[in-house]
Design a protein around this motif. Structure first.
Motif, mmCIF file in Angstrom:
data_model
loop_
_atom_site.group_PDB
_atom_site.id
_atom_site.type_symbol
_atom_site.label_atom_id
_atom_site.label_comp_id
_atom_site.label_asym_id
_atom_site.label_seq_id
_atom_site.Cartn_x
_atom_site.Cartn_y
_atom_site.Cartn_z
ATOM 1 N N UNK A 93 17.059 -3.350 1.627
ATOM 2 C CA UNK A 93 15.902 -4.069 1.106
ATOM 3 C C UNK A 93 14.985 -4.589 2.204
ATOM 4 N N UNK A 94 15.517 -4.747 3.412
ATOM 5 C CA UNK A 94 14.759 -5.379 4.487
ATOM 6 C C UNK A 94 14.289 -4.406 5.556
ATOM 7 N N UNK A 95 14.673 -3.144 5.453
ATOM 8 C CA UNK A 95 14.477 -2.224 6.570
ATOM 9 C C UNK A 95 13.107 -1.562 6.620
ATOM 10 N N UNK A 96 12.312 -1.635 5.569
ATOM 11 C CA UNK A 96 11.044 -0.924 5.553
ATOM 12 C C UNK A 96 9.985 -1.582 6.421
ATOM 13 N N UNK A 97 9.065 -0.793 6.999
ATOM 14 C CA UNK A 97 7.973 -1.370 7.785
ATOM 15 C C UNK A 97 7.071 -2.229 6.910
ATOM 16 N N UNK A 98 6.628 -3.352 7.461
ATOM 17 C CA UNK A 98 5.772 -4.256 6.701
ATOM 18 C C UNK A 98 6.521 -5.203 5.785
ATOM 19 N N UNK A 154 11.381 -11.345 -0.914
ATOM 20 C CA UNK A 154 11.151 -10.198 -0.038
ATOM 21 C C UNK A 154 9.966 -9.422 -0.600
ATOM 22 N N UNK A 155 8.932 -9.245 0.207
ATOM 23 C CA UNK A 155 7.752 -8.500 -0.208
ATOM 24 C C UNK A 155 7.439 -7.439 0.836
ATOM 25 N N UNK A 156 6.565 -6.516 0.475
ATOM 26 C CA UNK A 156 6.071 -5.567 1.464
ATOM 27 C C UNK A 156 4.560 -5.713 1.562
ATOM 28 N N UNK A 157 4.097 -5.949 2.777
ATOM 29 C CA UNK A 157 2.683 -6.233 3.019
ATOM 30 C C UNK A 157 1.951 -5.047 3.639
ATOM 31 N N UNK A 158 2.524 -3.861 3.510
ATOM 32 C CA UNK A 158 1.911 -2.674 4.101
ATOM 33 C C UNK A 158 1.344 -1.783 3.006
ATOM 34 N N UNK A 159 0.038 -1.582 3.037
ATOM 35 C CA UNK A 159 -0.618 -0.665 2.110
ATOM 36 C C UNK A 159 -0.756 0.703 2.767
ATOM 37 N N UNK A 160 -0.428 1.748 2.031
ATOM 38 C CA UNK A 160 -0.541 3.101 2.572
ATOM 39 C C UNK A 160 0.690 3.559 3.320
ATOM 40 N N UNK A 161 1.861 3.060 2.934
ATOM 41 C CA UNK A 161 3.096 3.433 3.622
ATOM 42 C C UNK A 161 3.368 4.934 3.532
ATOM 43 N N UNK A 162 3.049 5.530 2.385
ATOM 44 C CA UNK A 162 3.298 6.965 2.204
ATOM 45 C C UNK A 162 2.462 7.799 3.167
ATOM 46 N N UNK A 163 1.272 7.292 3.524
ATOM 47 C CA UNK A 163 0.420 8.016 4.476
ATOM 48 C C UNK A 163 1.075 8.036 5.848
ATOM 49 N N UNK A 164 1.625 6.888 6.254
ATOM 50 C CA UNK A 164 2.256 6.781 7.565
ATOM 51 C C UNK A 164 3.446 7.726 7.689
ATOM 52 N N UNK A 180 0.428 -9.864 13.238
ATOM 53 C CA UNK A 180 0.841 -8.536 12.790
ATOM 54 C C UNK A 180 1.409 -7.659 13.912
ATOM 55 N N UNK A 181 1.179 -8.029 15.170
ATOM 56 C CA UNK A 181 1.627 -7.198 16.291
ATOM 57 C C UNK A 181 3.118 -6.855 16.243
ATOM 58 N N UNK A 182 4.033 -7.785 15.896
ATOM 59 C CA UNK A 182 5.458 -7.422 15.847
ATOM 60 C C UNK A 182 5.780 -6.301 14.860
ATOM 61 N N UNK A 266 -11.679 9.101 8.208
ATOM 62 C CA UNK A 266 -10.341 8.647 8.566
ATOM 63 C C UNK A 266 -9.678 7.915 7.405
ATOM 64 N N UNK A 267 -8.348 8.068 7.323
ATOM 65 C CA UNK A 267 -7.561 7.340 6.343
ATOM 66 C C UNK A 267 -7.314 5.927 6.853
ATOM 67 N N UNK A 268 -7.083 5.005 5.946
ATOM 68 C CA UNK A 268 -6.874 3.612 6.332
ATOM 69 C C UNK A 268 -5.582 3.099 5.712
ATOM 70 N N UNK A 269 -4.759 2.485 6.561
ATOM 71 C CA UNK A 269 -3.589 1.748 6.107
ATOM 72 C C UNK A 269 -3.797 0.305 6.534
ATOM 73 N N UNK A 270 -3.194 -0.645 5.824
ATOM 74 C CA UNK A 270 -3.510 -2.040 6.111
ATOM 75 C C UNK A 270 -2.308 -2.950 5.885
ATOM 76 N N UNK A 271 -2.136 -3.909 6.804
ATOM 77 C CA UNK A 271 -1.206 -5.014 6.624
ATOM 78 C C UNK A 271 -2.007 -6.221 6.161
ATOM 79 N N UNK A 272 -1.445 -7.018 5.272
ATOM 80 C CA UNK A 272 -2.193 -8.153 4.743
ATOM 81 C C UNK A 272 -1.265 -9.334 4.527
ATOM 82 N N UNK A 273 -1.854 -10.527 4.441
ATOM 83 C CA UNK A 273 -1.128 -11.747 4.090
ATOM 84 C C UNK A 273 -1.844 -12.435 2.944
#
Length: 273
Positions: A93-98, A154-164, A180-182, A266-273
């Motif tokens: 549950x915790x291993x995904x990026x974002x 537990x949430x995921x703050x990464x949009x466009x994970x499938x693109x990555x 977001x750098x970490x 270009x495609x866009x992926x985004x981290x958000x809070x």
């Protein structure tokens, strides 16, 4: 518990029985050159050899059924990395990026929350690292002093994970501010780094993340993320197929403009809070 700052080579644990600590397991020991990835030792330490004790001894950690904080390391002024024990059944549950985790603690008279992004998960002995946002003074105090935590959400703050995960033979740009750098470590691990070229504009004070990304083959661009604008984006002179943004509005007022400056398609992926 001593709060170690990544850029400080001193360690108060070397002469104690709890050396090596969990920092040896996560390759973040502030003293031992071997544990930091170097072939030669230049630590000039005359007492207990950290690497020898690590190889033949055991990692010293407390046994507690709750989520126990093993160490704290300041990655930058507002990012405190916690090294904590992870219940093995929660690893997936915790291993995904974002992944954004909110912890609760009863350090105060009332239960308070702190939150942060997962950095890395280590299968043995069930350890993971999380970067806590400590811009708020109360949350900073809690993160520095709490002994145990409980996972609240537990949430995921990464949009466009499938693109990555699916992008190939492309130029990729990370533009991530201090908070977001970490996330860059887990996201870079998601992308195929053999067929893709990754450039990163990150928070410069975070040398821990910068060094890890360089070892992963990510090119760190010499641009200040706090002053990112269309002018210095133009100076890149490279078209990017995918842009990963992780910035606040006061740093980048119009992501669309920056996108046009780089490459309109270009495609866009985004981290958000």
């Amino acid at each position: 518990m001593t709060i170690h700052r990544f850029w400080n080579k001193e360690c108060e644990r070397l002469s104690e029985q709890n050396c090596p600590c969990i920092l040896a397991e996560v390759n973040a020991c502030p003293v031992c050159d071997h544990l930091k990835g170097y072939d030669l030792c230049n630590c000039d330490w005359a007492d207990l050899c950290v690497i020898q004790n690590y190889q033949w001894g055991e990692i010293k950690k407390e046994n507690d059924p709750d989520i126990n904080i093993l160490d704290r390391i300041y990655l930058s002024n507002n990012c405190l990395m916690l090294v904590v024990v992870l219940p093995l059944y929660m690893e997936q549950n915790l291993s995904g990026p974002g992944t954004w985790i909110t912890f609760s603690s009863s350090l105060f008279s009332k239960v308070k929350d702190i939150s942060g992004f997962t950095i890395e998960i280590f299968n043995k002995p069930g350890i993971f690292t999380v970067s806590i946002d400590v811009r708020d003074p109360e949350k900073r105090y809690l993160a520095e002093n709490a002994k145990e935590l409980k996972i609240k959400t537990i949430e995921n703050k990464l949009l466009g994970k499938h693109i990555l995960k699916n992008i190939e033979k492309s130029n990729v740009l990370f533009a991530l501010n201090e908070i977001f750098t970490p996330c860059a470590i887990s996201i870079a691990e998601t992308i195929d780094r053999v067929s893709n070229n990754i450039d990163a504009i990150i928070y410069k004070e975070n040398s821990f993340v910068e060094n890890r990304l360089k070892k992963m083959g990510v090119n760190i661009l010499d641009i200040d993320i706090t002053t990112l604008n269309s002018k210095n984006i133009k100076s890149l002179k490279k078209g990017y197929d995918l842009i990963l943004f992780g910035m606040k509005d006061n740093i980048c007022n119009d992501i669309g403009i920056l996108r046009e400056e780089i490459k309109q398609s270009s495609l866009v992926s985004m981290l958000y809070l």
